[in-house]
Design a protein around this motif. Sequence first.
Motif, PDB file in Angstrom:
ATOM      1  N   ALA A   1      -8.272  28.129  52.167  1.00  0.00           N
ATOM      2  CA  ALA A   1      -7.336  29.508  52.408  1.00  0.00           C
ATOM      3  C   ALA A   1      -6.192  29.122  53.602  1.00  0.00           C
ATOM      4  O   ALA A   1      -5.218  29.698  53.752  1.00  0.00           O
ATOM      5  CB  ALA A   1      -7.954  30.826  52.532  1.00  0.00           C
ATOM      6  N   GLN A   2      -6.823  28.583  54.457  1.00  0.00           N
ATOM      7  CA  GLN A   2      -5.932  28.505  55.848  1.00  0.00           C
ATOM      8  C   GLN A   2      -5.137  27.072  55.500  1.00  0.00           C
ATOM      9  O   GLN A   2      -4.330  26.537  56.848  1.00  0.00           O
ATOM     10  CB  GLN A   2      -6.924  28.315  57.240  1.00  0.00           C
ATOM     11  N   GLY A   3      -5.288  26.223  54.709  1.00  0.00           N
ATOM     12  CA  GLY A   3      -4.327  25.204  54.357  1.00  0.00           C
ATOM     13  C   GLY A   3      -4.876  23.755  55.040  1.00  0.00           C
ATOM     14  O   GLY A   3      -4.210  22.836  55.121  1.00  0.00           O
ATOM     15  N   HIS A   4      -6.226  23.999  55.178  1.00  0.00           N
ATOM     16  CA  HIS A   4      -7.027  22.734  55.783  1.00  0.00           C
ATOM     17  C   HIS A   4      -7.746  22.048  54.662  1.00  0.00           C
ATOM     18  O   HIS A   4      -8.369  22.605  53.794  1.00  0.00           O
ATOM     19  CB  HIS A   4      -7.997  23.129  56.820  1.00  0.00           C
ATOM     20  N   ARG A   5      -7.802  20.582  54.811  1.00  0.00           N
ATOM     21  CA  ARG A   5      -8.694  19.963  53.902  1.00  0.00           C
ATOM     22  C   ARG A   5     -10.019  20.313  54.062  1.00  0.00           C
ATOM     23  O   ARG A   5     -10.607  20.811  55.174  1.00  0.00           O
ATOM     24  CB  ARG A   5      -8.606  18.450  54.370  1.00  0.00           C
ATOM     25  N   ARG A   6     -11.007  20.367  52.905  1.00  0.00           N
ATOM     26  CA  ARG A   6     -12.243  20.973  53.114  1.00  0.00           C
ATOM     27  C   ARG A   6     -13.202  19.862  53.328  1.00  0.00           C
ATOM     28  O   ARG A   6     -14.223  20.091  53.917  1.00  0.00           O
ATOM     29  CB  ARG A   6     -12.612  21.245  51.370  1.00  0.00           C
TER      30      ARG A   6
END
Length: 371
Positions: free
Chosen positions: A157-162
């Motif tokens: 949701a924050q635009g970071h890679r998982r």
Amino acid sequence: METPVASAAPTNLLGLPRPELEAFVATLGSKPFRARQLMGWIYKRGEGRFDAMSDLARDFRAQLAQVAEVRTPEIVREMQSADGTRKWLLRAESSQAFETVFIPETDRGTLCISSQVGCALDCAFCSTAQQGFNRNLTAAEIVGQVWLANRELGLDAQGHRRVTNVVLMGMGEPLANFRNVVPAIRILLDDLGFDISRRRVTLSTSGLVPQIYKLAEEVNCALAVSLHAPHDALRDQLVPINRKHPIAELLEACWHYIDEQNGRSVTFEYVMLDGVNDQLEHARELVRLLKGRPAKLNLIPFNPFPGTRFRRSPMPVITRFRDELVQRGVLATIRRTRGDDIDAACGQLAGKVNDRTRVRLGDKLAGAMAS
Ligand code: SAH
């Protein structure tokens, strides 16, 4: 400068560490910064199509399309566990498949990647060992697992890679594939590559002592070692490489690694086998080996697979074992079993894939996907 002959097999850019990629773009008459731009597209943005790399000069893109490619292994099948763990069955040139597992947790996402198809080391309690050794994975196939997982998982949701952590704890013995594992780790760590911090990339080895010394000189990542027994007589049985490199030598190599790398500690993996290595006396022997050293123990409840003669130690035995270690001053934790319903837990990889009918099924699926 002329472009290299178009008939030559395209160079896979995936898996080329920065200096090699710079050398490659130099053969096309381009400056090193082009390699850095390419890395940004491939690893940061997960883009593999040259025509989508919009800030590269049109001519350069056309040149690349002729002589290069970004090629990942092919996904044959995907499975998802009730606990959110995901497993991908992958395949490249050879007909045998290998696996990658994603383990989501609240504060991180760990990808467990393979370094070989099969394994030659023959640890008594490991299902991968049962299929024997097939081949080494290439650097492209190793980093390709991370590339594919990032693509399949999308951003949070924050635009970071998982994928925040990578562990080389899948199929294979990474230090037996040193030549390909080292460039792959370089790309995981490179700030123009996957840019993962060195404490979040962990290589796990069954104890190839000379290669631990070599690794200390080559890359800077965390080290885990599959110990599984506190003395040589037992470890010789469980982890046969111990007959060549006994515990005392192995531990020396570990302390050297930590010194060289200014690391925090080595994680020692210890699989809990009912009635085999799980007595309190074993815990006390471990204390004698590890107390006062930069070490922590990770106790792994044994994960069974068809045909194994071992059983998992009961949970109260495992917690008692951990308490004994902790009370006597050795850090110890119990690894939570994840993904066992899809055979994705430690030591289970390829257990079922190894089964001939399943491999054939995989082949059929791959054929269907390719056509
Ligand atoms: N070959 C490397 C990388 C594998 S890591 C190594 O040996 O370290 C996978 C970890 O799971 C190793 O510690 C391995 O010993 C452990 N393992 C293997 N089979 C297992 C099983 N059936 N149950 C639990 N852990 C297992």
